[in-house]
Design an enzyme around this catalytic site. Sequence first.
Site, PDB file in Angstrom:
ATOM      1  N   ASP A  13       0.840  -1.189   0.000  1.00  0.00           N
ATOM      2  CA  ASP A  13       0.000   0.000   0.000  1.00  0.00           C
ATOM      3  C   ASP A  13       0.879   1.245   0.000  1.00  0.00           C
ATOM      4  O   ASP A  13       1.920   1.276   0.653  1.00  0.00           O
ATOM      5  CB  ASP A  13      -0.940   0.016   1.213  1.00  0.00           C
ATOM      6  CG  ASP A  13      -0.213   0.265   2.524  1.00  0.00           C
ATOM      7  OD1 ASP A  13      -0.329   1.379   3.063  1.00  0.00           O
ATOM      8  OD2 ASP A  13       0.498  -0.647   2.989  1.00  0.00           O
ATOM      9  N   SER A  14       0.489   2.247  -0.778  1.00  0.00           N
ATOM     10  CA  SER A  14       1.176   3.531  -0.833  1.00  0.00           C
ATOM     11  C   SER A  14       2.633   3.351  -1.256  1.00  0.00           C
ATOM     12  O   SER A  14       2.901   2.813  -2.333  1.00  0.00           O
ATOM     13  CB  SER A  14       1.043   4.239   0.518  1.00  0.00           C
ATOM     14  OG  SER A  14       1.444   5.577   0.441  1.00  0.00           O
TER      15      SER A  14
END
Length: 312
Positions: free
Chosen positions: A154-155
């Site tokens: 994520d990210s």
Amino acid sequence: MANYNLAPALAAYVKESAGFVSKSDAISDRREAFAEACRYFTPARPSGIKLEDDEINGLAIRIYSPEAPAPSTGWPTLLYFHGGGWSMGSHATHDWFAYAVLRRIPIAIVAVNYRLAPEHPFPAPLEDGLEVWHALSRGDFPQLDQDSLAIAGDSAGGSLAAGLCVALREMNLPQPKLQALVYPVLTASVELRSMQTHAEAPMLTTAGLLASLESYVPGQGRKADPRAFALEIDNATGLAPAFIGVAEYDPLFDHGIAYAKVLRKAGVPVHLHIGRGLVHASLRASGVAEVEEFYDVLVEWMRNSMACYHRS
């Protein structure tokens, strides 16, 4: 936040998140505030899930798996890179992600404690991920299925997951069954439209993103390396099938949209999921309807890609 149409439950999450403020700009204080927020938003471990801390050549990992006996081939396994701007977080800060996934599907998740910027800029975090990937691929962990491996992040972790796929292709090594990229960072360019339209979005601003980018890849020289930022790739042929999930109100929205187009042009199967009404880092907001829907879609793609069924 007044400019964004957030559901009440998500608006409450954003307001709570704002309470975790670093005592100073020192990286140690920022890391502690980030870790504290992660702990706060982590629910109790669901029944039937165990976690074990281990290491690979001194690199810490956390393995999540069902408490049930593993299939004879081992659990289908997801290698997971945490978010945190490449400078915060660890293998122990994102239990909330693993719990949400394992409540839905019987797999193992291996979270890696990759080295952090600015002390260890690119390519150090990617090298750590590759070391863990190679260990999983060799079958170093008998309870994990070396033939059913996927990758997610994520990210900032999404950039590492995508970059690992690029690196594996450069080494002529097999691709993961799936690359699951959750509101990923995929370019250092500021030209994408969402970088302007959502520059002041809740949870992540464009200014904050650019500061993290510069910490991870200082200067201009390596920002064009597709192992760092996969949108810089010239030809995406042969990369792993992708699930790309983006948040509607996020400077990174167009990162995922653009990469989906690049992959599709190269013939790579892609599922693009737009999290309507979501903001960056919203997957920590367990129980919010839009977040639970995001996990449902993500896990269904994992199930289809990894053959995630009990095998004798």
